[in-house]
Scaffold this active site. Sequence first.
Site, mmCIF file in Angstrom:
data_model
loop_
_atom_site.group_PDB
_atom_site.id
_atom_site.type_symbol
_atom_site.label_atom_id
_atom_site.label_comp_id
_atom_site.label_asym_id
_atom_site.label_seq_id
_atom_site.Cartn_x
_atom_site.Cartn_y
_atom_site.Cartn_z
ATOM 1 N N THR B 51 0.853 -1.180 0.000
ATOM 2 C CA THR B 51 0.000 0.000 0.000
ATOM 3 C C THR B 51 0.893 1.234 0.000
ATOM 4 O OG1 THR B 51 -1.855 1.165 1.019
ATOM 5 C CG2 THR B 51 -0.386 -0.016 2.528
ATOM 6 N N GLU B 52 0.562 2.176 -0.890
ATOM 7 C CA GLU B 52 1.474 3.281 -1.193
ATOM 8 C C GLU B 52 1.765 4.165 0.007
ATOM 9 O OE1 GLU B 52 -1.158 4.695 -4.130
ATOM 10 O OE2 GLU B 52 -1.931 6.334 -2.929
ATOM 11 N N ASN B 53 0.859 4.150 0.993
ATOM 12 C CA ASN B 53 1.095 4.981 2.169
ATOM 13 C C ASN B 53 2.120 4.364 3.119
ATOM 14 O OD1 ASN B 53 -1.260 3.263 2.276
ATOM 15 N ND2 ASN B 53 -1.676 4.063 4.305
ATOM 16 N N SER B 93 8.391 4.222 -0.238
ATOM 17 C CA SER B 93 7.264 3.496 -0.804
ATOM 18 C C SER B 93 7.160 3.742 -2.307
ATOM 19 C CB SER B 93 5.968 3.937 -0.118
ATOM 20 O OG SER B 93 4.890 3.177 -0.593
#
Lengths: 238, 248
Positions: B51-53, B93
Site C-alpha cells: 500500500t502506497e502509504n 514506498s
Amino acid sequence: MTPSPGVSAVRHVEFHGSAEAALSVVRDSDTILVGGFGMAGMPVTLIDGLIDAGPRDLTIVSNNAGNGEAGLAALLKAGRVRKVVCSFPRQHDSYVFDELYRSGQVELELVPQGTLAERMRAAGAGIGGFFTPTGFGTLLAEGKETRTIDGRGYVLELPIRADVALIAAHRADRVGNLVYRKTARNFGPVMAAAASTTIVEVASVVETGALDPENIVTPGIYVDHVLDRSASTKKNRA
Amino acid sequence: MSTAASRLTKDQLAARIAADIPRGSYVNLGIGQPTLVADHLDLDSGVVLHTENGMLGMGRAATGDEIDPDLTNAGKVPVIETPGCSYFHHADSFAMMRGGHLDVCVLGAFQVSETGDLANWHTGAPDSIPAVGGAMDLAVGAKEVLVMMTLFGKDGRSKLVPELTYPATGLACVSRVYTDHGVFEVRSDGLLVIETFGCTVAGLMNSTGLALRDGPRWQSEHAQVVSHSGADRATPRAVSPSATPGRG
C-alpha cells in the site's frame, strides 16, 4: 571546550507544552510542509495551533487538501492559505478546498504522489533536481524539461524546500530522535529533513537512551521543536 | 481463446484478475474497484500486498477492536497487519513503485488506448478538480499494469479506444485490460482478445470499433502474467517458471 569567539552554541531541540509556543517561528507567507495521509500522521494539534497563531498567505504542501472541517480544512476555511501543493485534493469530504479552488481563492499545484515525496526528499538530501519517468507525456509534465535516458522518457523535477515542517510522530527522546507508528509514518521522515525548521507533535517524550538506536526512524538532527501532547492541555481533536 | 456464457459481475471480474496474479507476487491494488481483487487472492499463495502509504504485507479491512487510525490503506480504510509486514516512509514506498520492484498493479481506468496508454486521473472537464495521487507512479513503475474496468461507459461508449481523449496518466504502460465483456492483451502489434464473456470477438470489434485479434488463452487455469526471468532480480523467489509469452 570553550568555543572560539563568534562561534555560537549548537542548536538543541526545544520541548514545548503548548502548540502556541512550538509554532512561534512561523511567519506570514511561509511554505509549510504538513504530514499525514488522511488522518494517519496528521499533526492535528499543530494545525489547530497554526490557526490560532494567525499567519497568513501560507503555501501548504501536503498529500491531501483537508477533510471535513478539521485540520487542514479548518486552516483553509480560515483563509490563511494562498496555495496548496498536493497530490490528491479531491475527496468525498474535501468540500472546503473544492469551494475555495472553484472560486479562485486558492491556487493548486498538483504533483504526483511519489514525485511530491521525492521532491521533498531531494530538498532534504541537498539534491538540485532529478529526472523521473512519472508523469512523462502527461499534462503534469507540461513546461518541464524532459530527457530520454536509455530509451525512456524522464521529466526534470525540482526540490520542494520549506520554511517549516509540521509532522506527527509516536515518540521522541530528549535529543529529538523520533519513532512512528504503522502507516502514520508516511511523509514524516521526508518532511522532517526538507524544512528549515521542523516541528513535531508526539504522543509522548521519553528519556534519552530509552529508544533503541537501531529503531530510530528520524534522527534528532532533523528536529527543532517538539510538542509533547501528553504534557499539553488536551485539546478537543474532533 | 476461452469464453464465458455471460458478462462478468464486478466480483467475478475481480476473481478473474486474482487468478492471473502469480504466487509470491508483490502487488499494489488501486483504490476503488481493484481493491475487490484482494477478496479473491488466496492467502496462502504468498502474494504480498503493497500500500502506497507505506506498508508491505497489508492485510484485510479491520473491524471492531482491530481498527487503528494509524493503520490504513491507500483509500484511508483501516486495515490489519499480516505476519512479516513492514512499514516505510513515503519516499521509500514510491521508490519501490517507481523502481520497478512491484510485480503487478491493478488500476481502474476512464480509458485505455490500443497502444496501452492509460487515462484514470482527470476527465479534463473545466469544472473538475484534478487529483492524481499515486496513479502516475504506479503506471510507470509496476512491472505489469493490469486495468480493471467496465468495457463501456455510462454513455455506452467503449473505454478501450484507438487514442485517449482524456488526459493521460501514463503512455504505453498497460499490459492487460480486464473488462466485464472480455480480457484484452496489449501487444506491440495491437490488441489481442484473450477471453470473452457473453460475446464474440466479432461482436466486440463491432461494439468497440477496434481492430481486435483472437488470441489463444494459452495455458491451464492460471495464466501467468508476471515473467520472473530472474535476470533482474536480486533474490530468486518461489515462483513457478514462467511459460508466458513476453509482452509486445
